[in-house]
Design an enzyme around this catalytic site. Structure first.
Site, PDB file in Angstrom:
ATOM      1  N   TYR A   1     -29.135  -3.899  22.275  1.00  0.00           N
ATOM      2  CA  TYR A   1     -29.147  -3.287  21.047  1.00  0.00           C
ATOM      3  C   TYR A   1     -29.897  -4.311  19.989  1.00  0.00           C
ATOM      4  O   TYR A   1     -30.280  -5.478  20.491  1.00  0.00           O
ATOM      5  CB  TYR A   1     -27.800  -3.258  20.433  1.00  0.00           C
ATOM      6  CG  TYR A   1     -27.079  -4.388  20.012  1.00  0.00           C
ATOM      7  CD1 TYR A   1     -26.616  -5.184  21.073  1.00  0.00           C
ATOM      8  CD2 TYR A   1     -26.717  -4.588  18.824  1.00  0.00           C
ATOM      9  CE1 TYR A   1     -25.664  -6.482  20.520  1.00  0.00           C
ATOM     10  CE2 TYR A   1     -25.849  -5.808  18.443  1.00  0.00           C
ATOM     11  CZ  TYR A   1     -25.489  -6.471  19.373  1.00  0.00           C
ATOM     12  OH  TYR A   1     -24.730  -7.745  19.009  1.00  0.00           O
TER      13      TYR A   1
ATOM     14  N   LEU B   1     -28.207 -16.382  21.977  1.00  0.00           N
ATOM     15  CA  LEU B   1     -29.139 -15.391  21.365  1.00  0.00           C
ATOM     16  C   LEU B   1     -30.178 -16.110  20.753  1.00  0.00           C
ATOM     17  O   LEU B   1     -29.979 -16.766  19.717  1.00  0.00           O
ATOM     18  CB  LEU B   1     -28.527 -14.292  20.778  1.00  0.00           C
ATOM     19  CG  LEU B   1     -29.459 -13.123  20.313  1.00  0.00           C
ATOM     20  CD1 LEU B   1     -30.033 -12.284  21.506  1.00  0.00           C
ATOM     21  CD2 LEU B   1     -29.026 -12.154  19.388  1.00  0.00           C
TER      22      LEU B   1
ATOM     23  N   LYS C   1     -29.803  -9.460  24.616  1.00  0.00           N
ATOM     24  CA  LYS C   1     -28.843  -8.862  23.458  1.00  0.00           C
ATOM     25  C   LYS C   1     -28.091  -7.530  24.031  1.00  0.00           C
ATOM     26  O   LYS C   1     -28.635  -6.452  23.706  1.00  0.00           O
ATOM     27  CB  LYS C   1     -29.644  -8.499  22.062  1.00  0.00           C
ATOM     28  CG  LYS C   1     -28.917  -8.467  20.903  1.00  0.00           C
ATOM     29  CD  LYS C   1     -29.431  -8.632  19.519  1.00  0.00           C
ATOM     30  CE  LYS C   1     -28.739  -8.173  18.417  1.00  0.00           C
ATOM     31  NZ  LYS C   1     -27.626  -9.082  18.265  1.00  0.00           N
TER      32      LYS C   1
ATOM     33  N   GLU D   1     -22.653 -20.603  19.866  1.00  0.00           N
ATOM     34  CA  GLU D   1     -22.875 -19.978  18.539  1.00  0.00           C
ATOM     35  C   GLU D   1     -21.718 -19.242  18.091  1.00  0.00           C
ATOM     36  O   GLU D   1     -20.806 -19.437  18.533  1.00  0.00           O
ATOM     37  CB  GLU D   1     -24.197 -18.947  18.870  1.00  0.00           C
ATOM     38  CG  GLU D   1     -23.845 -18.106  19.898  1.00  0.00           C
ATOM     39  CD  GLU D   1     -24.899 -17.209  20.532  1.00  0.00           C
ATOM     40  OE1 GLU D   1     -25.923 -16.806  19.794  1.00  0.00           O
ATOM     41  OE2 GLU D   1     -25.044 -16.525  21.618  1.00  0.00           O
TER      42      GLU D   1
HETATM   43  N1  PDD Z   1     -25.701 -10.274  15.637  1.00  0.00           N
HETATM   44  N2  PDD Z   1     -26.068 -14.759  18.095  1.00  0.00           N
HETATM   45  C1  PDD Z   1     -25.385 -13.483  18.407  1.00  0.00           C
HETATM   46  C2  PDD Z   1     -24.276 -13.611  19.242  1.00  0.00           C
HETATM   47  C3  PDD Z   1     -25.515 -12.443  17.801  1.00  0.00           C
HETATM   48  O1  PDD Z   1     -24.992 -11.177  18.145  1.00  0.00           O
HETATM   49  C4  PDD Z   1     -26.544 -12.318  16.804  1.00  0.00           C
HETATM   50  C5  PDD Z   1     -26.656 -11.121  15.899  1.00  0.00           C
HETATM   51  C6  PDD Z   1     -27.193 -13.446  16.354  1.00  0.00           C
HETATM   52  C7  PDD Z   1     -28.158 -13.832  15.214  1.00  0.00           C
HETATM   53  O2  PDD Z   1     -29.515 -12.940  15.469  1.00  0.00           O
HETATM   54  P1  PDD Z   1     -30.404 -12.189  14.383  1.00  0.00           P
HETATM   55  O3  PDD Z   1     -30.671 -13.475  13.519  1.00  0.00           O
HETATM   56  O4  PDD Z   1     -31.270 -11.645  15.145  1.00  0.00           O
HETATM   57  O5  PDD Z   1     -29.460 -11.044  13.743  1.00  0.00           O
HETATM   58  C8  PDD Z   1     -26.969 -14.526  16.981  1.00  0.00           C
HETATM   59  C9  PDD Z   1     -26.038  -9.127  15.230  1.00  0.00           C
HETATM   60  C10 PDD Z   1     -26.271  -9.059  13.491  1.00  0.00           C
HETATM   61  C11 PDD Z   1     -24.826  -8.329  15.595  1.00  0.00           C
HETATM   62  O6  PDD Z   1     -24.263  -8.069  16.483  1.00  0.00           O
HETATM   63  O7  PDD Z   1     -24.158  -7.327  14.310  1.00  0.00           O
END
Ligand code: PDD
Length: 287
Positions: free
Chosen positions: A33, A207, A151, A183
């Site tokens: 996703y 991620l 992801k 994280e």
């Molecule tokens: N989540 N780490 C994890 C485990 C994440 O699920 C996300 C993003 C990030 C940050 O990635 P980015 O800057 O590309 O959004 C780091 C999204 C927002 C979610 O699951 O809703």
């Protein structure tokens, strides 16, 4: 007005949007996703999200049912049809619905991938309350699989972490492995000490956040010092400030870790400044 959802080539009212019970996303969490934020009806960092999506799909040998141009058009159609001003677009691609439940992957020539996109409207996203007051986090052991750079939609453990935090009156959890923070449940984690921004280096352990890449670029441009290395919860508790980044939270300060207030307990200046820069620059470059 019913929200419109995109499913496998069709724009449908959400009540009519359906996926098979045999879909491997449902049965095996066999899907990936992306979440792209929308500011002033425009997409923030679309190219970065499209590139990471292509990488996630490639790592799992799932075929994309659409080109990047088609993907952009679908995002834009949904924003327009659902009249999203601020909010996000959620996208999911799974390995599709095989004829039977079977651990072996189906032949992609026989079973097409499933693609679903929908929007979530969040008026005033850039002025979220948590950005002003900061969030409180707890630490939990990182019990996810070891390919966190992909992801995938396997989000049960991060959901459990979030719920543990909420049960303790906190907002989120930072996950730790071998003594170091990986994280947040859905965001990347940072601390600031003596003006230096410290965040875990990129590997399969986390991620590779699209917001992280942009924020670090802006921080470098503003002559801030960045150190990419793991840090412990104890080091974080003794830091001057801390923050998280993600597409849905931008840069959000962390003011408490496992019950210990950071600095004076208020959002710190580096996080606040980086959020301002990030939101300003994102508004300018959004498409
Ligand atoms: N989540 N780490 C994890 C485990 C994440 O699920 C996300 C993003 C990030 C940050 O990635 P980015 O800057 O590309 O959004 C780091 C999204 C927002 C979610 O699951 O809703």
């Amino acid at each position: 007005m019913s929200r419109m959802v995109y499913v496998d080539g069709a724009y449908l009212p959400e009540g009519k949007a359906k996926v098979s019970v045999f879909d491997r996303g449902f049965l095996f969490a066999d899907g990936v996703y992306e979440v792209t934020s929308v500011l002033d009806r425009r997409l923030v960092d679309f190219e970065g999200h499209a590139a990471r999506l292509a990488r996630s799909l490639g790592e799992l040998e799932i075929e994309s049912p659409v080109s990047d141009d088609e993907l952009l058009e679908i995002h834009r159609q949904l924003i327009a049809r659902n009249q999203v001003i601020d909010g996000l677009v959620y996208l999911q691609i799974t390995r599709g619905a095989a004829p039977d439940r079977d651990f072996a992957f189906p032949d992609p020539r026989e079973v097409p991938s499933t693609i679903v996109l929908f929007t979530q409207s969040k008026p005033g996203l850039a002025e979220a309350r948590q950005a002003k007051v900061g969030i409180k986090v707890i630490s939990v052991p990182d019990m996810r699989w070891k390919r966190r750079d992909i992801k995938t939609v396997q989000l049960l453990y991060p959901s459990m972490g979030k719920m543990l935090a909420k049960k303790q009156g906190c907002d989120d959890a930072w996950m730790t492995e071998d003594g170091f923070v990986t994280e947040g449940t859905s965001n990347n984690a940072y601390i600031v000490k003596d003006g230096r921004i410290i965040t875990r280096d990129l590997s399969n352990a986390i991620l590779h956040g699209i917001t992280r890449a942009a924020v670090l670029r802006f921080a470098r441009e503003a002559q801030m010092e960045i150190v990419e290395r793991p840090f412990t919860i104890e080091e974080a508790q003794a830091a001057d400030e801390a923050f998280i980044t993600s597409a849905s939270t931008f840069v959000t300060p962390v003011v408490e870790i496992d019950g210990i207030a950071l600095g004076n307990g208020n959002p710190g200046p580096v996080g606040v400044r980086l959020r301002e820069i990030y939101v300003d620059e994102s508004r300018k470059s959004a498409i």
